[in-house]
Motif scaffolding. Structure first.
Motif, PDB file in Angstrom:
ATOM      1  N   PRO A  44       0.473  -4.535   0.712  1.00 39.88           N
ATOM      2  CA  PRO A  44       1.886  -4.351   0.339  1.00 39.88           C
ATOM      3  C   PRO A  44       2.821  -4.282   1.549  1.00 39.88           C
ATOM      4  O   PRO A  44       4.004  -4.609   1.448  1.00 39.88           O
ATOM      5  N   LYS A 102       9.064   1.518   0.123  1.00 41.87           N
ATOM      6  CA  LYS A 102       8.269   1.318  -1.094  1.00 41.87           C
ATOM      7  C   LYS A 102       6.832   0.887  -0.787  1.00 41.87           C
ATOM      8  O   LYS A 102       5.898   1.413  -1.397  1.00 41.87           O
ATOM      9  N   PRO A 103       6.605  -0.056   0.145  1.00 41.45           N
ATOM     10  CA  PRO A 103       5.210  -0.400   0.460  1.00 41.45           C
ATOM     11  C   PRO A 103       4.411   0.768   1.053  1.00 41.45           C
ATOM     12  O   PRO A 103       3.225   0.913   0.759  1.00 41.45           O
ATOM     13  N   THR A 153       3.511   3.026  -1.818  1.00 41.35           N
ATOM     14  CA  THR A 153       2.455   2.379  -2.600  1.00 41.35           C
ATOM     15  C   THR A 153       1.107   2.551  -1.918  1.00 41.35           C
ATOM     16  O   THR A 153       0.108   2.872  -2.574  1.00 41.35           O
ATOM     17  N   SER A 154       1.054   2.357  -0.619  1.00 43.92           N
ATOM     18  CA  SER A 154      -0.199   2.529   0.119  1.00 43.92           C
ATOM     19  C   SER A 154      -0.672   3.976   0.079  1.00 43.92           C
ATOM     20  O   SER A 154      -1.875   4.227  -0.041  1.00 43.92           O
TER      21      SER A 154
END
Length: 140
Positions: free
Chosen positions: A87, A124-125, A128-129
């Motif tokens: 991501p 956001k990435p 997410t991670s």
């Protein structure tokens, strides 16, 4: 958690191994992210993480059933790095190559570049991670 549900023997250091998995995965992801930003190789890292994502994640999930030692959790964390990096590569692939250099030339210190340039781009990435690594840590 899965050990409790499937009647597998529960390891005494479950919390410690989960923490080790998360720390190893996040450290590896941070190292790849730093290399990706400095070397501007997001396209290559994207292809490599896309190719390694599924096999490495499946092997990380199956590793405790195949081989359990003291280094299983850190090894699982390293195997999850392609999944966590994927991501992060998406916004960096479209980033102009001279974006950081322009900010440096305009006099932005590292703290300003992190807060005004990199954090909005990677918020956001990164989240997410983080969610992925903690889900895999709990499922471990």
């Amino acid at each position: 958690m899965i050990a409790h549900l499937s009647s597998l023997p529960v390891h005494t250091g479950s919390a410690l191994s989960t923490l080790l998995l998360a720390l190893t995965a996040l450290t590896g992801t941070a190292a790849v992210l730093a290399a990706m930003i400095n070397l501007r190789c997001a396209g290559i890292i994207y292809v490599l993480s896309l190719l390694l994502c599924i096999p490495a994640t499946l092997f990380a999930c199956a590793l405790p059933f195949l081989w359990w030692t003291g280094i299983t959790a850190p090894l699982q964390g390293l195997l999850l790095v392609p999944l966590l990096v994927l991501p992060l590569t998406l916004p960096l692939r479209r980033l102009p190559a001279n974006w950081t250099a322009t900010a440096q030339e305009l006099g932005a210190p590292l703290s300003r570049r992190l807060t005004l340039l990199w954090w909005p781009l990677l918020k956001k990435p990164v989240l997410t991670s983080l969610v992925l690594v903690f889900v895999f840590g709990i499922l471990q």
